[in-house]
Motif scaffolding. Structure first.
Motif, PDB file in Angstrom:
ATOM      1  N   GLU A 178     -13.431 -17.885   2.688  1.00 37.22           N
ATOM      2  CA  GLU A 178     -13.404 -16.432   2.464  1.00 37.22           C
ATOM      3  C   GLU A 178     -11.983 -15.967   2.159  1.00 37.22           C
ATOM      4  O   GLU A 178     -11.772 -15.142   1.248  1.00 37.22           O
ATOM      5  CB  GLU A 178     -13.931 -15.716   3.719  1.00 37.22           C
ATOM      6  CG  GLU A 178     -14.114 -14.227   3.537  1.00 37.22           C
ATOM      7  CD  GLU A 178     -14.693 -13.569   4.783  1.00 37.22           C
ATOM      8  OE1 GLU A 178     -14.398 -12.384   5.006  1.00 37.22           O
ATOM      9  OE2 GLU A 178     -15.444 -14.247   5.524  1.00 37.22           O
ATOM     10  N   ARG A 179     -10.993 -16.522   2.872  1.00 40.40           N
ATOM     11  CA  ARG A 179      -9.594 -16.156   2.618  1.00 40.40           C
ATOM     12  C   ARG A 179      -9.173 -16.592   1.216  1.00 40.40           C
ATOM     13  O   ARG A 179      -8.480 -15.861   0.495  1.00 40.40           O
ATOM     14  CB  ARG A 179      -8.683 -16.788   3.668  1.00 40.40           C
ATOM     15  CG  ARG A 179      -8.700 -16.078   4.999  1.00 40.40           C
ATOM     16  CD  ARG A 179      -7.550 -16.527   5.904  1.00 40.40           C
ATOM     17  NE  ARG A 179      -7.506 -17.977   6.117  1.00 40.40           N
ATOM     18  CZ  ARG A 179      -8.047 -18.631   7.122  1.00 40.40           C
ATOM     19  NH1 ARG A 179      -8.711 -17.966   8.046  1.00 40.40           N
ATOM     20  NH2 ARG A 179      -7.937 -19.938   7.221  1.00 40.40           N
ATOM     21  N   VAL A 180      -9.604 -17.796   0.839  1.00 42.99           N
ATOM     22  CA  VAL A 180      -9.276 -18.281  -0.510  1.00 42.99           C
ATOM     23  C   VAL A 180      -9.915 -17.362  -1.551  1.00 42.99           C
ATOM     24  O   VAL A 180      -9.282 -16.982  -2.548  1.00 42.99           O
ATOM     25  CB  VAL A 180      -9.734 -19.755  -0.677  1.00 42.99           C
ATOM     26  CG1 VAL A 180      -9.695 -20.180  -2.143  1.00 42.99           C
ATOM     27  CG2 VAL A 180      -8.884 -20.682   0.179  1.00 42.99           C
ATOM     28  N   ALA A 181     -11.173 -16.993  -1.302  1.00 47.09           N
ATOM     29  CA  ALA A 181     -11.862 -16.112  -2.256  1.00 47.09           C
ATOM     30  C   ALA A 181     -11.175 -14.751  -2.323  1.00 47.09           C
ATOM     31  O   ALA A 181     -10.980 -14.181  -3.423  1.00 47.09           O
ATOM     32  CB  ALA A 181     -13.324 -15.966  -1.859  1.00 47.09           C
ATOM     33  N   LEU A 182     -10.785 -14.217  -1.158  1.00 43.94           N
ATOM     34  CA  LEU A 182     -10.104 -12.909  -1.139  1.00 43.94           C
ATOM     35  C   LEU A 182      -8.741 -13.011  -1.813  1.00 43.94           C
ATOM     36  O   LEU A 182      -8.318 -12.092  -2.547  1.00 43.94           O
ATOM     37  CB  LEU A 182      -9.955 -12.396   0.294  1.00 43.94           C
ATOM     38  CG  LEU A 182     -11.242 -11.908   0.952  1.00 43.94           C
ATOM     39  CD1 LEU A 182     -10.997 -11.549   2.416  1.00 43.94           C
ATOM     40  CD2 LEU A 182     -11.799 -10.689   0.206  1.00 43.94           C
ATOM     41  N   ALA A 183      -8.049 -14.139  -1.557  1.00 45.59           N
ATOM     42  CA  ALA A 183      -6.732 -14.323  -2.197  1.00 45.59           C
ATOM     43  C   ALA A 183      -6.907 -14.404  -3.711  1.00 45.59           C
ATOM     44  O   ALA A 183      -6.112 -13.824  -4.478  1.00 45.59           O
ATOM     45  CB  ALA A 183      -6.053 -15.589  -1.653  1.00 45.59           C
ATOM     46  N   ALA A 184      -7.941 -15.119  -4.164  1.00 46.64           N
ATOM     47  CA  ALA A 184      -8.191 -15.221  -5.606  1.00 46.64           C
ATOM     48  C   ALA A 184      -8.541 -13.854  -6.179  1.00 46.64           C
ATOM     49  O   ALA A 184      -8.069 -13.480  -7.269  1.00 46.64           O
ATOM     50  CB  ALA A 184      -9.311 -16.233  -5.866  1.00 46.64           C
ATOM     51  N   GLN A 185      -9.357 -13.119  -5.433  1.00 41.74           N
ATOM     52  CA  GLN A 185      -9.743 -11.778  -5.898  1.00 41.74           C
ATOM     53  C   GLN A 185      -8.514 -10.871  -5.960  1.00 41.74           C
ATOM     54  O   GLN A 185      -8.322 -10.131  -6.929  1.00 41.74           O
ATOM     55  CB  GLN A 185     -10.790 -11.186  -4.950  1.00 41.74           C
ATOM     56  CG  GLN A 185     -11.323  -9.851  -5.399  1.00 41.74           C
ATOM     57  CD  GLN A 185     -12.351  -9.296  -4.417  1.00 41.74           C
ATOM     58  OE1 GLN A 185     -12.547  -9.855  -3.350  1.00 41.74           O
ATOM     59  NE2 GLN A 185     -12.987  -8.211  -4.789  1.00 41.74           N
ATOM     60  N   LEU A 186      -7.680 -10.937  -4.908  1.00 42.67           N
ATOM     61  CA  LEU A 186      -6.468 -10.122  -4.865  1.00 42.67           C
ATOM     62  C   LEU A 186      -5.538 -10.507  -6.011  1.00 42.67           C
ATOM     63  O   LEU A 186      -4.947  -9.646  -6.684  1.00 42.67           O
ATOM     64  CB  LEU A 186      -5.769 -10.294  -3.522  1.00 42.67           C
ATOM     65  CG  LEU A 186      -4.516  -9.462  -3.292  1.00 42.67           C
ATOM     66  CD1 LEU A 186      -4.829  -7.965  -3.369  1.00 42.67           C
ATOM     67  CD2 LEU A 186      -3.887  -9.795  -1.958  1.00 42.67           C
ATOM     68  N   ASN A 187      -5.430 -11.812  -6.261  1.00 43.32           N
ATOM     69  CA  ASN A 187      -4.589 -12.293  -7.360  1.00 43.32           C
ATOM     70  C   ASN A 187      -5.130 -11.786  -8.687  1.00 43.32           C
ATOM     71  O   ASN A 187      -4.362 -11.336  -9.559  1.00 43.32           O
ATOM     72  CB  ASN A 187      -4.542 -13.827  -7.330  1.00 43.32           C
ATOM     73  CG  ASN A 187      -3.451 -14.378  -8.208  1.00 43.32           C
ATOM     74  OD1 ASN A 187      -2.551 -13.645  -8.619  1.00 43.32           O
ATOM     75  ND2 ASN A 187      -3.537 -15.654  -8.526  1.00 43.32           N
ATOM     76  N   ALA A 188      -6.452 -11.835  -8.833  1.00 44.05           N
ATOM     77  CA  ALA A 188      -7.059 -11.336 -10.074  1.00 44.05           C
ATOM     78  C   ALA A 188      -6.800  -9.840 -10.226  1.00 44.05           C
ATOM     79  O   ALA A 188      -6.485  -9.350 -11.332  1.00 44.05           O
ATOM     80  CB  ALA A 188      -8.551 -11.633 -10.087  1.00 44.05           C
ATOM     81  N   GLN A 189      -6.894  -9.110  -9.120  1.00 47.39           N
ATOM     82  CA  GLN A 189      -6.653  -7.665  -9.171  1.00 47.39           C
ATOM     83  C   GLN A 189      -5.193  -7.380  -9.520  1.00 47.39           C
ATOM     84  O   GLN A 189      -4.884  -6.451 -10.287  1.00 47.39           O
ATOM     85  CB  GLN A 189      -7.017  -7.011  -7.835  1.00 47.39           C
ATOM     86  CG  GLN A 189      -8.503  -6.900  -7.604  1.00 47.39           C
ATOM     87  CD  GLN A 189      -8.833  -6.330  -6.212  1.00 47.39           C
ATOM     88  OE1 GLN A 189      -7.959  -6.209  -5.368  1.00 47.39           O
ATOM     89  NE2 GLN A 189     -10.104  -6.017  -6.010  1.00 47.39           N
ATOM     90  N   LEU A 190      -4.270  -8.200  -8.953  1.00 49.56           N
ATOM     91  CA  LEU A 190      -2.851  -8.008  -9.253  1.00 49.56           C
ATOM     92  C   LEU A 190      -2.571  -8.278 -10.734  1.00 49.56           C
ATOM     93  O   LEU A 190      -1.809  -7.544 -11.390  1.00 49.56           O
ATOM     94  CB  LEU A 190      -1.983  -8.930  -8.378  1.00 49.56           C
ATOM     95  CG  LEU A 190      -1.808  -8.483  -6.933  1.00 49.56           C
ATOM     96  CD1 LEU A 190      -1.082  -9.557  -6.133  1.00 49.56           C
ATOM     97  CD2 LEU A 190      -1.026  -7.176  -6.873  1.00 49.56           C
ATOM     98  N   GLN A 191      -3.215  -9.347 -11.234  1.00 52.23           N
ATOM     99  CA  GLN A 191      -3.022  -9.657 -12.650  1.00 52.23           C
ATOM    100  C   GLN A 191      -3.586  -8.534 -13.533  1.00 52.23           C
ATOM    101  O   GLN A 191      -2.975  -8.133 -14.533  1.00 52.23           O
ATOM    102  CB  GLN A 191      -3.686 -10.999 -12.984  1.00 52.23           C
ATOM    103  CG  GLN A 191      -2.934 -12.180 -12.440  1.00 52.23           C
ATOM    104  CD  GLN A 191      -3.673 -13.490 -12.717  1.00 52.23           C
ATOM    105  OE1 GLN A 191      -4.775 -13.497 -13.266  1.00 52.23           O
ATOM    106  NE2 GLN A 191      -3.032 -14.592 -12.329  1.00 52.23           N
ATOM    107  N   GLU A 192      -4.762  -8.038 -13.128  1.00 48.36           N
ATOM    108  CA  GLU A 192      -5.368  -6.939 -13.883  1.00 48.36           C
ATOM    109  C   GLU A 192      -4.482  -5.693 -13.811  1.00 48.36           C
ATOM    110  O   GLU A 192      -4.260  -5.013 -14.817  1.00 48.36           O
ATOM    111  CB  GLU A 192      -6.764  -6.646 -13.329  1.00 48.36           C
ATOM    112  CG  GLU A 192      -7.477  -5.510 -14.009  1.00 48.36           C
ATOM    113  CD  GLU A 192      -7.820  -5.817 -15.461  1.00 48.36           C
ATOM    114  OE1 GLU A 192      -7.971  -4.856 -16.227  1.00 48.36           O
ATOM    115  OE2 GLU A 192      -7.929  -6.988 -15.853  1.00 48.36           O
ATOM    116  N   HIS A 193      -3.954  -5.442 -12.614  1.00 46.32           N
ATOM    117  CA  HIS A 193      -3.078  -4.278 -12.430  1.00 46.32           C
ATOM    118  C   HIS A 193      -1.815  -4.434 -13.284  1.00 46.32           C
ATOM    119  O   HIS A 193      -1.354  -3.473 -13.925  1.00 46.32           O
ATOM    120  CB  HIS A 193      -2.726  -4.132 -10.945  1.00 46.32           C
ATOM    121  CG  HIS A 193      -1.835  -2.990 -10.648  1.00 46.32           C
ATOM    122  ND1 HIS A 193      -2.217  -1.663 -10.770  1.00 46.32           N
ATOM    123  CD2 HIS A 193      -0.532  -2.941 -10.269  1.00 46.32           C
ATOM    124  CE1 HIS A 193      -1.225  -0.880 -10.450  1.00 46.32           C
ATOM    125  NE2 HIS A 193      -0.166  -1.634 -10.136  1.00 46.32           N
TER     126      HIS A 193
END
Length: 136
Positions: free
Chosen positions: A109-124
Motif C-alpha cells: 500500500e505504501r509503494v502504491a501510495l508513493a507511486a500515486q504521489l509520484n505520479a501526482q507530483l509529475q502531473e503537477h
C-alpha cells in the motif's frame, strides 16, 4: 537232659539273634527317623526362606508398580505440557504469519501510495510547466 539244655541254648541263641536283629532294625529306624527329622527341618527352613524372599519380592514389585504409576503420571503431565506448547507455538506461528501478511500489505500500500504521489507530483510539475509556458 543234654538235649534239653542244648535245645534251651539254641532257643537262647535264637532269641539273642532276634533281639540283635530287632535292635539293629530299631537303630536303623531311629536313624531314618532322625534323617527324616533333619530333612523336615531343612525343608521348613527352605520354606521359611522362600516365604521371606517372596514377601521381599512382593514389596519390591509393589514399589516398582508405584514407581511405574508415578512415571506414567509424569509422562502424561509432560505430554499435556508438550501439547499445550505445540498449540501455543501454532498460535504464535499463525499470529506471525498474519503480522507478516499485514506488513506485506502495508508495504504494498505504501509503494502504491508513493507511486500515486509520484505520479501526482509529475502531473503537477507538468501542469505547472504548461502554465509557465502559457504565461510567457
Amino acid at each position: 537232659m543234654s538235649e534239653l539244655t542244648k535245645s534251651i541254648g539254641d532257643i537262647q541263641r535264637s532269641s539273642q539273634c532276634r533281639e540283635q536283629d530287632i535292635a539293629h532294625q530299631r537303630q536303623a529306624s531311629e536313624d531314618r527317623a532322625a534323617a527324616s527329622e533333619s530333612e523336615l527341618v531343612k525343608c521348613r527352613e527352605k520354606i521359611q526362606s522362600t516365604d521371606y524372599e517372596m514377601k521381599f519380592l512382593e514389596e519390591a514389585l509393589e514399589a516398582s508398580e508405584a514407581e511405574c504409576t508415578t512415571s506414567k503420571n509424569a509422562i502424561a503431565t509432560l505430554q499435556k505440557e508438550i501439547d499445550h506448547f505445540k498449540l501455543k507455538f501454532a498460535q504464535q506461528d499463525s499470529l506471525r504469519a498474519k503480522a507478516e501478511e499485514k506488513e506485506s500489505e502495508e508495504r504494498a500500500e505504501r509503494v502504491a501510495l508513493a507511486a500515486q504521489l509520484n505520479a501526482q507530483l509529475q502531473e503537477h510539475a507538468r501542469v505547472e510547466k504548461q502554465l509557465r509556458e502559457s504565461m510567457e
